[in-house]
Scaffold this active site. Sequence first.
Site, mmCIF file in Angstrom:
data_model
loop_
_atom_site.group_PDB
_atom_site.id
_atom_site.type_symbol
_atom_site.label_atom_id
_atom_site.label_comp_id
_atom_site.label_asym_id
_atom_site.label_seq_id
_atom_site.Cartn_x
_atom_site.Cartn_y
_atom_site.Cartn_z
ATOM 1 N N ASP A 33 -1.473 -0.766 6.141
ATOM 2 C CA ASP A 33 -1.858 -0.034 7.311
ATOM 3 C C ASP A 33 -3.160 0.363 7.761
ATOM 4 O O ASP A 33 -3.495 1.150 8.684
ATOM 5 C CB ASP A 33 -1.144 1.440 7.233
ATOM 6 N N ASP A 63 -0.399 5.290 0.899
ATOM 7 C CA ASP A 63 -0.338 6.316 2.148
ATOM 8 C C ASP A 63 -0.544 5.580 3.242
ATOM 9 O O ASP A 63 -1.376 4.507 3.400
ATOM 10 C CB ASP A 63 -1.468 6.921 1.827
ATOM 11 N N ASP A 115 0.745 -1.090 0.228
ATOM 12 C CA ASP A 115 -0.082 -0.027 0.120
ATOM 13 C C ASP A 115 0.803 1.068 -0.132
ATOM 14 O O ASP A 115 2.036 1.072 0.346
ATOM 15 C CB ASP A 115 -0.691 0.036 1.215
#
Length: 200
Positions: free
Chosen positions: A174, A18, A16
């Site tokens: 995240d 961001d 991922d």
Amino acid sequence: MLAELHPGPARALLFDWDGTLVDSQDANFRAMGAALAPHGLGLDQDWFDARTGLSSADMIQALAAETGARLTAPVEDLVAARDRHFLANADRIRVHPQVAEVAMAYHGTLPLAVASGGARRIIETTMRHLSLEWLFTALVTRDEVDRGKPAPDIFLRAAEALRTAPADCLVYEDSDEGIEAARTAGMAVIDVRPVTRPRG
């Protein structure tokens, strides 16, 4: 490399963007708030932080649905405004060194992809700003799929781009939405939050 981020037997690594490879939380929050404020929509930090796995469009629609607010501009216009605010502050974005170290360690050994719910133009611009574009074989964003996270589409498309079976891929994430998407795709996943956002 931190032991908790070691990829083990994985044959391809999906990251991922961001919050995982880069620390863009504050810049994203400020950009979204600035885009929504002229339309009378307030943005709470805790609400935003709990939905970081959503695309900008999905987040705006979720905010409107949960607050009962009537959008005074098309969602795509609000997203475009958010993107302008974000790019104006791209110099504030920093790499999460612990996660970037994994990508750098396995570059040239395993195929690597960024698989993000963000917009391609934004990620490509930020990648160039941080000089990270050379690391990755593929970039798959929300722009290329019908459904964003928590649907598995982004990760499945990334596995296809790397010519690797989903079961052989490891995802670094995240967000709860991203972790759900990876598991639904049949992929192993490492939650990077204990490393990038340690508590206490």
